[in-house]
Design a protein around this motif. Structure first.
Motif, PDB file in Angstrom:
ATOM      1  N   ALA A  96       0.795  -1.264   0.052  1.00 28.52           N
ATOM      2  CA  ALA A  96       0.024  -0.194   0.102  1.00 28.52           C
ATOM      3  C   ALA A  96       1.013   1.336  -0.106  1.00 28.52           C
ATOM      4  N   LEU A  97       0.640   2.383  -0.778  1.00 28.43           N
ATOM      5  CA  LEU A  97       1.407   3.538  -0.983  1.00 28.43           C
ATOM      6  C   LEU A  97       0.500   4.510  -0.320  1.00 28.43           C
ATOM      7  N   ALA A  98       0.995   5.282   0.607  1.00 27.32           N
ATOM      8  CA  ALA A  98       0.287   6.617   1.030  1.00 27.32           C
ATOM      9  C   ALA A  98       0.896   7.808   0.173  1.00 27.32           C
ATOM     10  N   LEU A  99      -0.043   8.341  -0.640  1.00 24.32           N
ATOM     11  CA  LEU A  99       0.266   9.485  -1.521  1.00 24.32           C
ATOM     12  C   LEU A  99       0.493  10.612  -1.041  1.00 24.32           C
ATOM     13  N   ASP A 100       1.074  11.474  -1.682  1.00 23.38           N
ATOM     14  CA  ASP A 100       1.305  13.048  -1.395  1.00 23.38           C
ATOM     15  C   ASP A 100       0.318  13.920  -1.796  1.00 23.38           C
ATOM     16  N   GLN A 101      -0.477  13.374  -2.832  1.00 29.98           N
ATOM     17  CA  GLN A 101      -1.635  14.287  -3.310  1.00 29.98           C
ATOM     18  C   GLN A 101      -2.448  13.227  -4.168  1.00 29.98           C
ATOM     19  N   ALA A 102      -3.709  13.323  -4.012  1.00 32.62           N
ATOM     20  CA  ALA A 102      -4.732  12.404  -4.613  1.00 32.62           C
ATOM     21  C   ALA A 102      -6.066  13.464  -4.953  1.00 32.62           C
ATOM     22  N   PHE A 103      -6.386  13.530  -6.298  1.00 40.74           N
ATOM     23  CA  PHE A 103      -7.306  14.604  -6.692  1.00 40.74           C
ATOM     24  C   PHE A 103      -8.307  13.679  -7.546  1.00 40.74           C
ATOM     25  N   VAL A 104      -9.374  14.099  -7.701  1.00 41.83           N
ATOM     26  CA  VAL A 104     -10.458  14.011  -8.928  1.00 41.83           C
ATOM     27  C   VAL A 104     -10.703  15.176  -9.411  1.00 41.83           C
ATOM     28  N   VAL A 105     -10.292  15.295 -10.900  1.00 41.66           N
ATOM     29  CA  VAL A 105     -10.550  16.811 -11.535  1.00 41.66           C
ATOM     30  C   VAL A 105     -11.872  16.376 -12.448  1.00 41.66           C
ATOM     31  N   LEU A 106     -12.727  17.407 -12.157  1.00 41.23           N
ATOM     32  CA  LEU A 106     -14.016  17.296 -13.169  1.00 41.23           C
ATOM     33  C   LEU A 106     -13.836  18.665 -14.178  1.00 41.23           C
TER      34      LEU A 106
END
Length: 154
Positions: free
Chosen positions: A79-89
């Protein structure tokens, strides 16, 4: 040094047209649109690089959620803890964008929800088709841009 790695990843991502430079891997992406009663209106599970088979309809009364797990290996073991995670609409006509920030649950597990407030403030004023893109980044693992398909905003 970290900033240089992020910039190098971003430039490389742009040059390669959205392919990942490093080892961010996405587990199955679950997309759900629910009725206020809790009944599913739309549900689909995607495996990278698969896209949505149809454009689900979103409104202020149909909660939308997206969940996935991030890993640093193709076998999906670490498992990886991300520094950024976004959903762009992004509205396909006007180009107007709205970004949702992911909430991390257990390490590597992320969830995005379009709340009524977010819907009314950012999506309702411009109905129509929106592209849906998952944008992930890690200072150590690079970046991943995953176009998921389209949604229809009423």
């Amino acid at each position: 040094m970290r900033l240089l790695r992020v910039l190098a990843s971003a430039v490389g991502l742009w040059v390669l047209g959205g392919t990942s430079l490093a080892a961010i891997h996405v587990g199955p992406v679950h997309v759900k649109v629910m009725e206020r009663t809790g009944d599913k209106q739309f549900s689909e599970t995607l495996k990278h690089p698969q896209k949505l088979s149809s454009a689900p309809k979103l409104s202020a009364t149909t909660p939308f959620s997206l969940t996935f797990d991030a890993f640093d290996d193709a076998a999906h073991k670490n498992a990886l803890a991300l520094d950024q995670a976004f959903v762009v609409l992004r509205h396909t006509g006007s180009g107007k964008e709205s970004a949702l920030v992911g909430k991390m649950g257990a390490r590597g597990t992320y969830r995005f929800d379009v709340t009524r407030k977010h819907f009314r403030t950012h999506l309702a004023p411009t109905p129509g088709k929106y592209t849906l893109t998952l944008v992930l980044g890690s200072f150590d693992q690079g970046a991943l841009v995953y176009p998921l398909g389209e949604v229809q905003v009423a």
